[in-house]
Scaffold this motif. Structure first.
Motif, PDB file in Angstrom:
ATOM      1  N   ASP A  24       0.846  -1.188   0.000  1.00 54.87           N
ATOM      2  CA  ASP A  24       0.000   0.000   0.000  1.00 54.87           C
ATOM      3  C   ASP A  24       0.888   1.248   0.000  1.00 54.87           C
ATOM      4  OD1 ASP A  24      -1.948   1.867   0.294  1.00 54.87           O
ATOM      5  OD2 ASP A  24      -2.404   1.377   2.395  1.00 54.87           O
ATOM      6  N   THR A  25       1.327   1.641  -1.190  1.00 52.96           N
ATOM      7  CA  THR A  25       2.191   2.813  -1.314  1.00 52.96           C
ATOM      8  C   THR A  25       1.876   3.526  -2.623  1.00 52.96           C
ATOM      9  OG1 THR A  25       4.485   3.568  -1.118  1.00 52.96           O
ATOM     10  CG2 THR A  25       4.132   1.629  -2.490  1.00 52.96           C
ATOM     11  N   ASN A  64       7.149   0.196   5.037  1.00 53.22           N
ATOM     12  CA  ASN A  64       8.062   1.125   5.705  1.00 53.22           C
ATOM     13  C   ASN A  64       9.508   0.929   5.278  1.00 53.22           C
ATOM     14  OD1 ASN A  64       6.385   2.615   7.733  1.00 53.22           O
ATOM     15  ND2 ASN A  64       5.857   0.502   8.266  1.00 53.22           N
ATOM     16  N   LEU A 123      12.736   1.241   0.186  1.00 55.84           N
ATOM     17  CA  LEU A 123      13.912   2.106   0.376  1.00 55.84           C
ATOM     18  C   LEU A 123      15.226   1.566  -0.189  1.00 55.84           C
ATOM     19  CD1 LEU A 123      13.294   3.109   4.110  1.00 55.84           C
ATOM     20  CD2 LEU A 123      12.719   4.435   2.076  1.00 55.84           C
ATOM     21  N   ASN A 128      18.199   9.224   1.617  1.00 59.61           N
ATOM     22  CA  ASN A 128      16.965  10.002   1.531  1.00 59.61           C
ATOM     23  C   ASN A 128      17.332  11.425   1.084  1.00 59.61           C
ATOM     24  OD1 ASN A 128      14.716  11.681   2.187  1.00 59.61           O
ATOM     25  ND2 ASN A 128      13.957  10.055   3.525  1.00 59.61           N
ATOM     26  N   ILE A 183      17.184  14.026   3.820  1.00 59.39           N
ATOM     27  CA  ILE A 183      18.327  14.060   4.744  1.00 59.39           C
ATOM     28  C   ILE A 183      19.407  14.951   4.137  1.00 59.39           C
ATOM     29  CG2 ILE A 183      20.253  12.709   5.716  1.00 59.39           C
ATOM     30  CD1 ILE A 183      18.328  10.325   6.005  1.00 59.39           C
ATOM     31  N   ASN A 218      18.635   3.143  -1.930  1.00 58.60           N
ATOM     32  CA  ASN A 218      19.733   3.004  -0.954  1.00 58.60           C
ATOM     33  C   ASN A 218      20.393   1.637  -1.145  1.00 58.60           C
ATOM     34  OD1 ASN A 218      21.337   2.649   1.288  1.00 58.60           O
ATOM     35  ND2 ASN A 218      19.826   3.372   2.767  1.00 58.60           N
ATOM     36  N   PHE A 273      26.312   7.593   6.610  1.00 63.16           N
ATOM     37  CA  PHE A 273      25.616   7.351   7.852  1.00 63.16           C
ATOM     38  C   PHE A 273      24.927   5.999   7.752  1.00 63.16           C
ATOM     39  CE2 PHE A 273      22.218   7.263  10.760  1.00 63.16           C
ATOM     40  CZ  PHE A 273      22.796   7.836  11.879  1.00 63.16           C
TER      41      PHE A 273
HETATM   42  N1  COA Z   1       4.102   4.380   1.382  1.00 59.93           N
HETATM   43  C1  COA Z   1       3.098   5.076   1.932  1.00 59.93           C
HETATM   44  N2  COA Z   1       3.062   5.410   3.216  1.00 59.93           N
HETATM   45  C2  COA Z   1       4.094   5.022   3.987  1.00 59.93           C
HETATM   46  C3  COA Z   1       5.167   4.288   3.476  1.00 59.93           C
HETATM   47  C4  COA Z   1       5.146   3.965   2.114  1.00 59.93           C
HETATM   48  N3  COA Z   1       6.132   3.266   1.516  1.00 59.93           N
HETATM   49  N4  COA Z   1       6.057   4.057   4.468  1.00 59.93           N
HETATM   50  C5  COA Z   1       5.557   4.628   5.570  1.00 59.93           C
HETATM   51  N5  COA Z   1       4.370   5.196   5.294  1.00 59.93           N
HETATM   52  C6  COA Z   1       3.475   5.917   6.191  1.00 59.93           C
HETATM   53  C7  COA Z   1       3.671   5.554   7.630  1.00 59.93           C
HETATM   54  O1  COA Z   1       2.953   4.371   7.929  1.00 59.93           O
HETATM   55  C8  COA Z   1       3.120   6.772   8.342  1.00 59.93           C
HETATM   56  O2  COA Z   1       1.740   6.656   8.378  1.00 59.93           O
HETATM   57  P1  COA Z   1       0.919   7.069   9.709  1.00 59.93           P
HETATM   58  O3  COA Z   1       1.232   8.539   9.883  1.00 59.93           O
HETATM   59  O4  COA Z   1      -0.480   6.785   9.310  1.00 59.93           O
HETATM   60  O5  COA Z   1       1.484   6.213  10.786  1.00 59.93           O
HETATM   61  C9  COA Z   1       3.437   7.913   7.383  1.00 59.93           C
HETATM   62  O6  COA Z   1       3.757   7.303   6.119  1.00 59.93           O
HETATM   63  C10 COA Z   1       4.587   8.795   7.815  1.00 59.93           C
HETATM   64  O7  COA Z   1       5.622   7.979   8.310  1.00 59.93           O
HETATM   65  P2  COA Z   1       6.974   8.599   8.821  1.00 59.93           P
HETATM   66  O8  COA Z   1       7.822   7.484   9.336  1.00 59.93           O
HETATM   67  O9  COA Z   1       6.758   9.767   9.693  1.00 59.93           O
HETATM   68  O10 COA Z   1       7.561   9.165   7.449  1.00 59.93           O
HETATM   69  P3  COA Z   1       8.869   9.964   7.224  1.00 59.93           P
HETATM   70  O11 COA Z   1       8.538  11.247   6.605  1.00 59.93           O
HETATM   71  O12 COA Z   1       9.757   9.968   8.441  1.00 59.93           O
HETATM   72  O13 COA Z   1       9.593   9.074   6.119  1.00 59.93           O
HETATM   73  C11 COA Z   1      11.340   7.448   5.946  1.00 59.93           C
HETATM   74  C12 COA Z   1       9.917   7.715   6.416  1.00 59.93           C
HETATM   75  C13 COA Z   1      11.692   6.020   6.337  1.00 59.93           C
HETATM   76  C14 COA Z   1      11.373   7.593   4.445  1.00 59.93           C
HETATM   77  C15 COA Z   1      12.301   8.450   6.615  1.00 59.93           C
HETATM   78  O14 COA Z   1      12.047   8.515   8.003  1.00 59.93           O
HETATM   79  C16 COA Z   1      13.732   8.092   6.408  1.00 59.93           C
HETATM   80  O15 COA Z   1      14.224   8.088   5.288  1.00 59.93           O
HETATM   81  N6  COA Z   1      14.460   7.836   7.489  1.00 59.93           N
HETATM   82  C17 COA Z   1      15.841   7.455   7.418  1.00 59.93           C
HETATM   83  C18 COA Z   1      15.909   6.056   6.995  1.00 59.93           C
HETATM   84  C19 COA Z   1      17.255   5.692   6.533  1.00 59.93           C
HETATM   85  O16 COA Z   1      17.960   6.474   6.005  1.00 59.93           O
HETATM   86  N7  COA Z   1      17.607   4.429   6.730  1.00 59.93           N
HETATM   87  C20 COA Z   1      18.826   3.897   6.289  1.00 59.93           C
HETATM   88  C21 COA Z   1      19.936   4.497   7.083  1.00 59.93           C
HETATM   89  S1  COA Z   1      21.385   4.351   6.168  1.00 59.93           S
END
Ligand code: COA
Length: 316
Positions: free
Chosen positions: A18-19, A143, A147, A245, A248, A273, A303
């Motif tokens: 669901d995205t 989630n 990525l 991201n 970031i 990534n 990172f």
């Molecule tokens: N499609 C649609 N909705 C999604 C989703 C997807 N693929 N993934 C998450 N969501 C939803 C979540 O469920 C959440 O819904 P809710 O508010 O109803 O609970 C909403 O989107 C917002 O989630 P949130 O986690 O606040 O989003 P965000 O803006 O922080 O973005 C990431 C999420 C993961 C993209 C972001 O936090 C990120 O990039 N973080 C760093 C991750 C990273 O770099 N990891 C590797 C390190 S090297």
């Protein structure tokens, strides 16, 4: 560099979880990623990238003294993927080991290679960043599954009087180790049916928290390599960052007072990534596109899980 042929786009993902293309683009900057087939493992992509790196640097496999493979998705828990790669390349004179620093693996590896070169211990080092995190993501978890992509990048490192790594700065914070991890398969939680039922074999991530750490860690690393070499950000032609991201990187660029488009190399849209491979892949493409010239200074900054972070200041 080497990436699998299969391209998985945001539109493909829309059919799996669901995205939406819009959510993924706006929140991450990603559009496509490469996904390996069942028969491809880390050493296969590492081998392809390494052969190209050896040819480009005119070094034979037998000349190699050391092979370092930065990965958290090696062929097996052990032996090291570096040893499997050594056999594939026929690099019989090289010692070989893996290093585990997740997405920061290439930056950590370059720092280790720099130290070996400076000490005079080794003269021809092959450093590979490779990860196939699509093999450890839960494809039902929106989630995380959107990525990551698979890839490898390799470099050959040799002594040089003027060019090369001028300074490396590394950091870690193990108190946040559980924010990004695979929770079984080691000696703490072996692979058992119970662990599999709890989906502990898959990558687990607290994305929102990591986001904040990432901005801070990358910014701090850039500033430290500049301070230690008495350079300023204006001396740096290009920043080649870990591609986790776009938001970031926007935050890091803004805090450094730089234009993201002009001073950072971005290819996250194409590959997502690829963990330890993002920087060497971006390095390869930035060289091909003429974004780096002789005499330029660049920063590699990353990172990742651990948590780990770091930067290398590199003279071209
Ligand atoms: N499609 C649609 N909705 C999604 C989703 C997807 N693929 N993934 C998450 N969501 C939803 C979540 O469920 C959440 O819904 P809710 O508010 O109803 O609970 C909403 O989107 C917002 O989630 P949130 O986690 O606040 O989003 P965000 O803006 O922080 O973005 C990431 C999420 C993961 C993209 C972001 O936090 C990120 O990039 N973080 C760093 C991750 C990273 O770099 N990891 C590797 C390190 S090297």
């Amino acid at each position: 560099m080497a990436v699998p042929d299969r391209v998985l786009t945001n539109h493909d993902l829309e059919k799996m979880v669901d995205t939406s293309d819009q959510w993924i683009r706006e929140r991450t900057g990603m559009f496509a990623r490469r996904v390996s087939d069942d028969s491809t493992a880390a050493s296969d992509l590492a081998f392809q990238a390494s052969e190209k790196a050896l040819a480009a640097s005119n070094v034979s496999a037998e000349d190699l003294d050391a092979i370092l493979v930065a990965t958290v998705s090696g062929d097996y828990s052990w032996p090291a993927t570096a040893c499997i790669l050594q056999k594939k390349l026929g690099a019989k004179n090289a010692m070989a080991f893996d290093l585990s620093a997740a997405c920061s693996g290439f930056v950590y590896g370059l720092s280790i290679a720099q130290a070996y070169i400076q000490s005079g211990q080794y003269k021809n080092i092959l450093l590979v960043g490779v990860d196939l995190l699509t093999k450890v993501v839960d494809w039902t978890d929106r989630n995380t599954c959107v990525l990551f992509g698979d890839g490898a990048g390799a470099v050959v490192i040799q002594p040089h009087e003027e060019k090369g790594v001028l300074c490396s700065e590394l950091g870690a914070d193990g108190s946040a180790a559980d924010m990004l991890c695979v929770r079984c398969g080691g000696s703490r939680v072996p692979v058992t049916q119970e662990a599999l039922d709890e989906k502990k074999q898959f990558l687990f991530m607290n994305g929102r928290e990591i986001f904040r750490y990432a901005v801070r860690g990358m910014l701090q690393s850039c500033n430290k390599v500049l301070e230690r070499t008495q350079k300023t950000i204006d001396d740096v032609s290009l920043i080649i960052p870990h591609q986790a991201n776009t938001r970031i990187l926007e935050a890091v660029a803004q805090k450094l007072g730089l234009s993201l488009k002009e001073r950072f190399y971005l290819n996250i849209e194409k590959y997502a990534n690829t963990s330890a491979a993002t920087i060497p892949i971006a390095l390869h493409e930035s060289l091909e596109e003429g974004r780096l010239k002789q005499g330029d200074l660049a920063i590699f900054v990353s990172f990742g899980g651990g948590l780990t972070w770091g930067a290398n200041l590199v003279q071209f």
